[in-house]
Scaffold this active site. Sequence first.
Site, PDB file in Angstrom:
ATOM      1  N   HIS B  82       8.679   1.023  -7.038  1.00  9.07           N
ATOM      2  CA  HIS B  82       7.835   1.952  -6.290  1.00  9.07           C
ATOM      3  C   HIS B  82       7.319   1.296  -5.000  1.00  9.07           C
ATOM      4  CE1 HIS B  82       4.766   4.912  -5.435  1.00  9.07           C
ATOM      5  NE2 HIS B  82       5.198   5.649  -6.438  1.00  9.07           N
ATOM      6  N   GLY B 163     -12.562  -2.665   7.470  1.00  9.17           N
ATOM      7  CA  GLY B 163     -12.060  -3.983   7.068  1.00  9.17           C
ATOM      8  C   GLY B 163     -11.423  -4.728   8.220  1.00  9.17           C
ATOM      9  N   THR B 170      -3.243 -11.728  -0.191  1.00  5.64           N
ATOM     10  CA  THR B 170      -2.577 -11.424  -1.474  1.00  5.64           C
ATOM     11  C   THR B 170      -2.702  -9.951  -1.884  1.00  5.64           C
ATOM     12  OG1 THR B 170      -4.605 -12.042  -2.662  1.00  5.64           O
ATOM     13  CG2 THR B 170      -2.924 -13.753  -2.390  1.00  5.64           C
ATOM     14  N   ALA B 171      -3.682  -9.229  -1.317  1.00  8.05           N
ATOM     15  CA  ALA B 171      -3.930  -7.849  -1.770  1.00  8.05           C
ATOM     16  C   ALA B 171      -3.506  -6.806  -0.749  1.00  8.05           C
ATOM     17  CB  ALA B 171      -5.407  -7.655  -2.127  1.00  8.05           C
ATOM     18  N   GLY B 172      -2.971  -7.238   0.414  1.00  9.74           N
ATOM     19  CA  GLY B 172      -2.420  -6.299   1.384  1.00  9.74           C
ATOM     20  C   GLY B 172      -3.470  -5.374   1.981  1.00  9.74           C
TER      21      GLY B 172
END
Lengths: 298, 298
Positions: B82, B163, B170-172
């Site tokens: 996905h 942001g 690591t969390a995009g």
Amino acid sequence: MNKIIECVPNFSEGRDKQIVEKIADAFSAKDNVKLLDYSSDADHNRSVITVAGEPEALKEAVIEAVGIAVELINLTKHSGQHPRMGAVDVIPFIPIKNVTMDEAITLSKEVGDAIGEKYNLPVFLYEKSATQQHRENLANVRKGEFEGLKEKMLSPEWKPDFGPLQPHPTAGAVAVGARMPLVAYNVNLNTSDLEIATAIAKKVRHIGGGLRFCKAMGVELEDKGITQVSMNLTDYTKTSIYRAHEMVRMEAKRYGVTVAGGEVIGLVPLEALVDSVAYYLGLDNFSIKQVLEIKLME
Amino acid sequence: MNKIIECVPNFSEGRDKQIVEKIADAFSAKDNVKLLDYSSDADHNRSVITVAGEPEALKEAVIEAVGIAVELINLTKHSGQHPRMGAVDVIPFIPIKNVTMDEAITLSKEVGDAIGEKYNLPVFLYEKSATQQHRENLANVRKGEFEGLKEKMLSPEWKPDFGPLQPHPTAGAVAVGARMPLVAYNVNLNTSDLEIATAIAKKVRHIGGGLRFCKAMGVELEDKGITQVSMNLTDYTKTSIYRAHEMVRMEAKRYGVTVAGGEVIGLVPLEALVDSVAYYLGLDNFSIKQVLEIKLME
């Protein structure tokens, strides 16, 4: 609330608001019991309370309310248009959610037993709770009313299911039982001719050879210049809304009259709506648990 | 719960059950928040959580869950079928009860602001919350995925709404927005010919000149020997179930094919059902407040 039973007790006081409020208070601010509605009619001198709750909590609240009514309502001084035989006239219990009819019957018997004992009140079980066939119909049980009760109860045919063998001196007797929820559903007709509406009503209803759980009459809506077939569906699980609707439409064709739309009066169980949507859309395996709002309640 | 918003956050972890459970725990045993469902797909390496609650309580729980996901999911080591751009990939908010779309949009922005600040995570507002038209469609926002995010965000077109200006290492990044509830509705056809089902689907859906809020495709049900038009109704208040159903029936006539019935997949808002029953019965003034179960919830 996981299990829900509805109760619609009728009290023989519709003029003194303070008394009605004291009775209604027995259902307020109780855990797992919810007072949904109460309304009084001065001509009828009668009040109807609609309440729902978990079986045990509901039972306690109903017993409390009956006690208040027995204390505050005196049938020897009561007059009103509506027939009645007791301070608390009738207490129907209606299974709503996760409750079988058998459970509602059991609850009605527990309540009957308790109020018979506690308040010295004769109790007749009626409708689905009736122990004898001639007591199923409330009109039969109530025939003769408060004034005729003493003589009526001399007959073994009318020995009460619970409580003493003679009427309570001021509170008379009470009918307690379980029944299906009623669905009040009307179909408007594009005609002002009341005779046509009445003729259709007679075809659709049970006694006219129509649907088993349908009572119906023709009604004129003068301000709108139309008529309607006004119906009570006494068991919507067997005589569904869509069946009543389509049968009115079908009978109306004979007169060249078309249906102007339907109308649900008051509250209706979700299952009764889902049953109709499932018919029209041909849904096979739909469950009311797929309704988001119901899922949120679980 | 008086006001209810649903949230269906998607997390990029579908293999490590412990991580998924830790994230789901953020929604368990919270007042005024209800975890309805969560499911993981190992091939997609992705989990979808369905939760609903009062706006404020839901906001706090979502913020907490995002924190757990950012800590435990590392996109540099993630693979799956996905498409995804973040540890928390997308967070849609859906107004359910006594909540307007505007309120859901406001909530999505508050959550976006909070998680952008707290976890140093770039946030793109999408769907109804989008601040620019090219960000309405999630597929556009996600294009290039996690691996392409650093370069994509160099363009002013993809400056995040909240942001930092570069991806979290690591969390995009995450897409946050408000949208209508989806209704998944299929209509079965009395034909085994997939070409006919596909042709009907193309007529019924928006891009084929059909209903505005309808996506559709033809599907073969081999075990039943029939086909179906499988639909997503993306705004059931405008493209109702009954309209989709009747349009499939109407288009099927051209092929001499009849409708074998409808099928609601998963959860459906009560309003969507009531809308259809009101159409078929011609109900004019019916309110979902007349549904007993809803009245009991008030």
